[in-house]
Design a protein around this motif. Structure first.
Motif, PDB file in Angstrom:
ATOM      1  N   ALA A 192      81.891  -4.759  41.659  1.00  0.00           N
ATOM      2  CA  ALA A 192      80.971  -6.286  41.423  1.00  0.00           C
ATOM      3  C   ALA A 192      79.419  -6.364  41.575  1.00  0.00           C
ATOM      4  CB  ALA A 192      81.898  -7.021  42.783  1.00  0.00           C
ATOM      5  N   LYS A 193      79.227  -5.594  42.835  1.00  0.00           N
ATOM      6  CA  LYS A 193      77.718  -5.728  42.983  1.00  0.00           C
ATOM      7  C   LYS A 193      77.039  -4.815  41.673  1.00  0.00           C
ATOM      8  CE  LYS A 193      77.720  -5.936  47.867  1.00  0.00           C
ATOM      9  NZ  LYS A 193      77.771  -5.366  49.337  1.00  0.00           N
ATOM     10  N   PHE A 194      77.560  -3.803  41.068  1.00  0.00           N
ATOM     11  CA  PHE A 194      76.773  -3.172  39.987  1.00  0.00           C
ATOM     12  C   PHE A 194      76.604  -4.193  38.640  1.00  0.00           C
ATOM     13  CE2 PHE A 194      77.198  -1.033  35.970  1.00  0.00           C
ATOM     14  CZ  PHE A 194      76.184  -0.235  35.903  1.00  0.00           C
ATOM     15  N   GLU A 195      77.889  -5.083  38.517  1.00  0.00           N
ATOM     16  CA  GLU A 195      77.909  -5.869  37.419  1.00  0.00           C
ATOM     17  C   GLU A 195      76.925  -7.060  37.917  1.00  0.00           C
ATOM     18  OE1 GLU A 195      81.831  -6.841  36.587  1.00  0.00           O
ATOM     19  OE2 GLU A 195      82.204  -4.991  35.603  1.00  0.00           O
ATOM     20  N   GLU A 196      76.809  -7.325  39.081  1.00  0.00           N
ATOM     21  CA  GLU A 196      75.920  -8.624  39.394  1.00  0.00           C
ATOM     22  C   GLU A 196      74.493  -8.061  39.272  1.00  0.00           C
ATOM     23  OE1 GLU A 196      74.590 -10.652  43.610  1.00  0.00           O
ATOM     24  OE2 GLU A 196      76.421  -9.846  43.441  1.00  0.00           O
ATOM     25  N   ARG A 197      74.117  -6.707  39.718  1.00  0.00           N
ATOM     26  CA  ARG A 197      72.705  -6.520  39.574  1.00  0.00           C
ATOM     27  C   ARG A 197      72.186  -5.814  38.163  1.00  0.00           C
ATOM     28  NH1 ARG A 197      68.285  -5.384  42.434  1.00  0.00           N
ATOM     29  NH2 ARG A 197      66.815  -3.680  42.189  1.00  0.00           N
ATOM     30  N   TYR A 198      73.232  -5.103  37.315  1.00  0.00           N
ATOM     31  CA  TYR A 198      72.863  -4.259  36.304  1.00  0.00           C
ATOM     32  C   TYR A 198      73.314  -4.949  35.026  1.00  0.00           C
ATOM     33  CZ  TYR A 198      70.651  -1.312  39.381  1.00  0.00           C
ATOM     34  OH  TYR A 198      69.840  -0.381  40.498  1.00  0.00           O
ATOM     35  N   GLY A 199      74.491  -5.465  35.242  1.00  0.00           N
ATOM     36  CA  GLY A 199      75.137  -5.930  34.110  1.00  0.00           C
ATOM     37  C   GLY A 199      75.876  -4.816  33.032  1.00  0.00           C
ATOM     38  N   SER A 200      75.119  -3.909  32.558  1.00  0.00           N
ATOM     39  CA  SER A 200      75.345  -2.909  31.846  1.00  0.00           C
ATOM     40  C   SER A 200      74.374  -1.697  31.930  1.00  0.00           C
ATOM     41  CB  SER A 200      75.314  -3.395  30.359  1.00  0.00           C
ATOM     42  OG  SER A 200      73.986  -3.247  29.877  1.00  0.00           O
ATOM     43  N   VAL A 201      74.928  -0.417  31.422  1.00  0.00           N
ATOM     44  CA  VAL A 201      74.374   0.651  31.686  1.00  0.00           C
ATOM     45  C   VAL A 201      72.935   0.652  30.824  1.00  0.00           C
ATOM     46  CG1 VAL A 201      74.194   3.223  30.800  1.00  0.00           C
ATOM     47  CG2 VAL A 201      76.434   2.221  31.623  1.00  0.00           C
ATOM     48  N   ASP A 202      72.742  -0.181  29.754  1.00  0.00           N
ATOM     49  CA  ASP A 202      71.368  -0.083  29.291  1.00  0.00           C
ATOM     50  C   ASP A 202      70.324  -0.822  30.040  1.00  0.00           C
ATOM     51  OD1 ASP A 202      72.707   0.776  27.124  1.00  0.00           O
ATOM     52  OD2 ASP A 202      73.088  -1.251  26.228  1.00  0.00           O
ATOM     53  N   GLY A 203      70.553  -1.598  31.061  1.00  0.00           N
ATOM     54  CA  GLY A 203      69.491  -2.275  31.741  1.00  0.00           C
ATOM     55  C   GLY A 203      69.263  -1.376  32.933  1.00  0.00           C
TER      56      GLY A 203
END
Length: 728
Positions: free
Chosen positions: A524-535
């Motif tokens: 949840a925190k990964f998606e909140e901060r980064y969204g995807s691997v590309d960013g």
């Protein structure tokens, strides 16, 4: 019958004229106005003398107030200029009474004074007799004494010492006021810590000072006060309970510390040698009397230039006797700053400060000349070594022949160094003052970003910042030629093993010589901060750049704080059970560019096997600093126990912002050594000390229990709230 107090009214006679001159037009006179400074008075049952002030605007000459009184218990009424005085007799009745005095004046509106007298009270209940405390001061020294405390009853008390002059100024008329003032101090301390996030009431800070029993206290050992020589003091002591009520009268004892005997010692101080971090000096005396030595910056001494030697000595003398003994000498001595436990540096000016000392100061204060520690002049020579070389990075070391010499070091291209051995380069650097971040003393290692297939030199020269001059020749390393960029792109291998309810082992294996950055976040925190691997890479670099901008550092320096190299097990801390995590890692070059692909690993921590265990918690006994309780489970499954403040538990549970799982995650200790002692099976009788938890009588607590076996296996169970208290 009404009692009337008035003077005779003067009757005005009308004069007439025999002239035929026309009479002037009649002008009406302004009406008198009576004003009272009180309209009502509250009188105690005992009665007494009372008065009311008045004024008369537009008064009629020769006319005074008329006071009408119907109450026989108000007597001796007198009217004086601007004041009405009277006597109220004692009220012997158990009922209150009221009367009015009418204030009259010709042509003015009447005024009234209401008198309310309290009823005679019934016999007051006898007040409890307060305990008494005896104080005896003995073994008085120049900065210490013993205080024997003997209370008449088993009470807790507060003991203190105050300067006699201050005590007389504040408490000579009412020594009991010191209790109110001390409570105000504790309240102020509690407020200060409340602003810092603590919730202990003022009684907690009082408890830190409370003592009990018949005892003798050494003032210094018991940290009661810092005493000074030849001074008058008052020791005070009072009993006080947890609500702030006095349980004894205030006991006091006056005493005076020992005054030192003056010495004829005449002292001179000479500075013998120094470096930037040390000084050696000699103290020469004319007698063998003891003296005290210290070393102070001129900044510390400056505020006392216009003050007395005694004020300076009081400020400089350390609190502890072992420090005083360390700095006390007799006869002529050669001393260093380390002998005194004092440090010096080359950035401040100092003086050696000496005075005769035996049970306090025995002479005036003597000073050395002012000095700034500097290193002796040393001819610089250096050893330059190349530690690491790659297409994008050079690491070199410089080892000078002395730790006291300041020198410049950096890496320059062969073109910048030129053909004169770097002399012109050094002169331009000094002229343009472009080198302060590369000034060092002692050995240094430096890592520099470079271009591939280029030539460099390490350049070193001595430098004196006070004179802005070069102090040595220019030293050059052997020429350094960087290799070409390697063909193969570096990679990183990541292996996630040993999954547990609260963690995992993540092994990082880079296949090249580069730094790398990693993170582990919940999904949840990964998606909140980064969204995807590309960013990921761009977002991390942006955070380094932001931190560098706010802290005044280059972002590549910040990158170095957060990156690692070589094989390692990632430090991801404690994880939460039954939770999806995303771990990522990427390599970076010395210039911050991306050296590898971003490697992502996803994993889920283990879910503990749930239990049907339920718990009943019974509090058995308590004192102000302990609680004993029994936990009764319905099965023999393992469970975890802790004791927490009610405020800590607020906001967790059904219907709250955070769940019981959030509470468990917050309360569980990080280390197994703390977790294991709080795990139990079966019915157990437990105390807070068994759990390494403290309680006090100023906060509310609850016992908190949940099933636990490789993570929580039940919901949370709590006892009723309680406040620790001593048994009656």
């Amino acid at each position: 019958m009404k009692k009337i107090f008035a003077l005779l009214t003067i009757v005005a006679l009308a004069l007439t004229s025999c002239d035929k001159t026309p009479e002037p037009e009649y002008q009406p006179e302004a009406m008198p106005i009576v004003a009272l400074d009180k309209q009502s008075i509250s009188v105690k049952a005992e009665g007494g003398n009372y008065s009311v002030g008045y004024t008369i605007k537009n008064a009629i000459g020769g006319i005074e107030l008329n006071i009408v009184n119907d109450a026989e218990w108000i007597v001796d009424i007198t009217v004086e200029p601007n004041n009405i005085a009277f006597v109220v007799e004692p009220n012997e009745s158990t009922e209150a009474r009221e009367a009015e005095l009418s204030v009259e004046y010709p042509q003015a509106e009447p005024r009234t004074i209401t008198i309310n007298q309290a009823a005679k009270s019934e016999e007051p209940e006898p007040q409890p007799t307060l305990a008494t405390i005896e104080l005896e001061v003995s073994n008085i020294e120049w900065n210490n004494a013993d205080i024997a405390v003997t209370p008449s009853e088993d009470i807790e008390y507060v003991l203190g010492v105050m300067g006699a002059e201050l005590f007389a100024e504040k408490y000579a008329e009412n020594s009991e006021a010191i209790i109110t003032d001390r409570i105000a101090e504790w309240e102020s301390t509690a407020k200060m810590y409340e602003d810092m996030g603590y919730d202990d009431p003022w009684q907690y800070y009082m408890q830190l000072e409370q003592r009990e029993g018949e005892r003798t206290y050494n003032i210094k050992d018991s940290d009661i006060a810092n005493l000074s020589w030849g001074s008058d003091y008052v020791a005070y002591c009072f009993g006080i309970d947890d609500e702030g009520k006095a349980t004894s009268t205030v006991a006091t004892a006056e005493f005076a510390t020992v005054a030192p005997v003056a010495s004829e010692n005449d002292i001179t101080i000479s500075i013998d040698a120094m470096t930037k971090s040390s000084v050696e000096f000699t103290v020469t005396t004319t007698t063998n009397d003891p003296y005290y030595v210290t070393l102070e910056t001129t900044d510390v001494l400056a505020p006392y230039a216009d003050k007395s030697d005694e004020e300076l000595i009081r400020y400089l003398l350390p609190q502890y006797n072992n420090q005083i003994e360390q700095r006390t000498f007799t006869g002529t001595k050669t001393i260093t700053n380390s002998d005194l436990g004092k440090s010096v540096n080359g950035f401040k000016s100092y003086k050696v400060v000496v005075w005769g000392f035996e049970n306090g100061p025995t002479t005036k204060v003597f000073y050395s000349e002012e000095f700034k520690p500097t290193d002796p002049v040393v001819d610089l020579s250096v050893n330059i070594t190349l530690d690491e070389l790659s297409h994008d990075k050079v690491t070199y070391s410089v080892v000078p022949n002395s730790y006291s010499v300041t020198y410049f070091h950096s890496l320059f291209t062969a073109e910048e160094v030129g053909t004169d051995g770097g002399k012109a380069l050094a002169e331009s650097l000094i002229a343009e003052e472009k080198f302060y971040q590369r000034l060092s003393s002692g050995p240094v290692q430096n890592e520099v970003v470079v271009e591939p297939e280029a030539q460099y030199y390490v350049v070193v020269f001595g430098y004196d910042g006070n004179t802005s001059t070069m102090t040595s020749e220019v030293f050059l390393s052997d020429i350094i030629t960087t290799p070409a960029v390697p063909d193969a792109k570096p990679t990183i291998e990541v292996e996630v093993t040993n999954l547990a309810w609260n963690g995992a082992d993540i092994y990082i294996t880079p296949n090249g010589d580069f730094k790398y950055y990693y993170e582990c976040r919940t999904r949840a925190k990964f998606e909140e901060r980064y969204g995807s691997v590309d960013g990921i890479y761009d977002r991390v670099v942006a955070s380094w750049q932001s931190e560098g901008s706010s802290s005044g550092y280059d972002w590549l320096t910040v990158m170095g704080w957060y990156t690692n190299d070589g094989y390692r097990v990632a430090d991801i801390g404690a994880l939460r059970w039954s939770t999806e995590y995303v771990f990522f890692v990427f390599g970076v070059n010395a210039d911050g560019s991306l050296a590898t692909d971003v490697v992502v690993k996803e994993f889920t921590t283990l879910t503990p096997q749930q239990s049907s265990n339920e718990f009943t918690i019974t509090i058995n006994s308590m004192t102000r600093s302990s609680v004993n309780f029994t936990v009764t489970p319905t099965t023999n499954d393992q469970y975890y126990v802790t004791v927490e403040k009610v405020g800590t538990l607020a906001g967790y549970g059904p219907g709250e912002d955070k769940s019981y799982d959030d509470l468990i995650d917050y309360l569980l200790p990080e280390y197994e050594t703390q977790l294991t002692p709080r795990l139990f099976t079966g019915e157990q009788t437990i105390s807070n000390s068994d759990l390494s938890k403290t309680v006090n009588g100023f906060s509310d607590y609850q016992i908190v229990v949940w099933g636990f076996d490789n993570g929580p296996t039940t919901t949370v169970f709590m006892s009723e709230s309680f406040r620790p208290a001593d048994p009656e």
